[in-house]
Design an enzyme around this catalytic site. Structure first.
Site, PDB file in Angstrom:
ATOM      1  N   CYS A  19      10.417  -8.128  -6.878  1.00  0.00           N
ATOM      2  CA  CYS A  19       9.527  -8.063  -8.042  1.00  0.00           C
ATOM      3  C   CYS A  19      10.326  -7.657  -9.291  1.00  0.00           C
ATOM      4  CB  CYS A  19       8.338  -7.134  -7.746  1.00  0.00           C
ATOM      5  SG  CYS A  19       7.007  -7.303  -8.968  1.00  0.00           S
ATOM      6  N   HIS A  48       6.165  -9.858  -3.300  1.00  0.00           N
ATOM      7  CA  HIS A  48       6.381  -8.666  -2.476  1.00  0.00           C
ATOM      8  C   HIS A  48       6.381  -9.068  -1.003  1.00  0.00           C
ATOM      9  CE1 HIS A  48       5.963  -5.485  -5.513  1.00  0.00           C
ATOM     10  NE2 HIS A  48       5.193  -6.356  -6.133  1.00  0.00           N
ATOM     11  N   GLU A  93       6.899  -7.260   1.480  1.00  0.00           N
ATOM     12  CA  GLU A  93       6.270  -6.191   2.268  1.00  0.00           C
ATOM     13  C   GLU A  93       4.747  -6.253   2.231  1.00  0.00           C
ATOM     14  OE1 GLU A  93       6.390  -4.363  -1.847  1.00  0.00           O
ATOM     15  OE2 GLU A  93       7.550  -5.843  -0.726  1.00  0.00           O
TER      16      GLU A  93
END
Length: 195
Positions: free
Chosen positions: A77, A175, A177
């Site tokens: 990001c 992202h 994650e």
């Protein structure tokens, strides 16, 4: 394997740490130059505003360290955006790893872009066993235009870069994650890269 998540006060680092743990690895949070240099893999996260994040990197000397790293480095990001030449956000000079300027989405789309979008034109070992048109999770108002280092794209009013790669440096605008199974696979691919 030693995995270091750079902790410079601009990141949503716990969720990355948990995602790595789910893959069966441990990660250390650190802003220590020697510890980062000694890592097998380095993750450079970022959430927030570009100019204040760069200021934090400068204060800790990480602005000169990161571009010199030789092991695989993944910017996420804002981390990816700071690896670029500059950002319109706060008129910020970046780390200049990728020769591309980050710009703001124009008025034709709602900013920030928040939510799921598809990635296409996947051209990196990061995307091994990830299918074209897979959905990933994004939150951003600024983007890197398509350039010679683009290894994945998305569209939001314009086709833009969602992943960059140059030598040992990788960046994702999304992202991983927070991107479900696809994101987990991308993180796992990064952790399995040979140095």
């Amino acid at each position: 394997m030693k995995i270091v998540i750079i902790n410079y006060g601009a990141g949503n680092i716990q969720s990355i740490k948990f995602a790595i743990k789910r893959l069966g690895y441990d990660a250390v949070l650190s802003n220590n130059v020697n510890e980062i240099k000694a890592a097998d893999k380095v993750i450079f996260p970022g959430v927030g505003e570009a100019s204040s994040a760069m200021q934090k990197l400068r204060e800790s000397g990480l602005d000169s360290l990161i571009p010199q790293l030789k092991q695989p480095v993944l910017g996420i990001c804002l981390g990816m955006q700071l690896m670029c030449k500059s950002s319109e956000e706060g008129n910020t000079k970046g780390l200049e790893i990728f020769d591309v300027d980050v710009i703001k989405f124009d008025q034709s789309v709602k900013v920030p872009q928040i939510g799921w979008n598809q990635i296409t034109d996947l051209k990196s070992p990061l995307f091994d066993n990830v299918t074209e048109q897979e959905y990933i999770y994004l939150v951003h108002s600024f983007y890197a235009p398509v350039c010679e280092y683009t290894v994945a794209k998305s569209s939001y009013g314009v086709t833009y870069t969602t992943a960059l790669q140059k030598e040992n440096f990788y960046g994702t605008q999304f992202h991983p994650e927070k991107s479900s199974t696809a994101g987990e696979k991308i993180l796992e691919n990064f952790l399995k890269l040979s140095s």
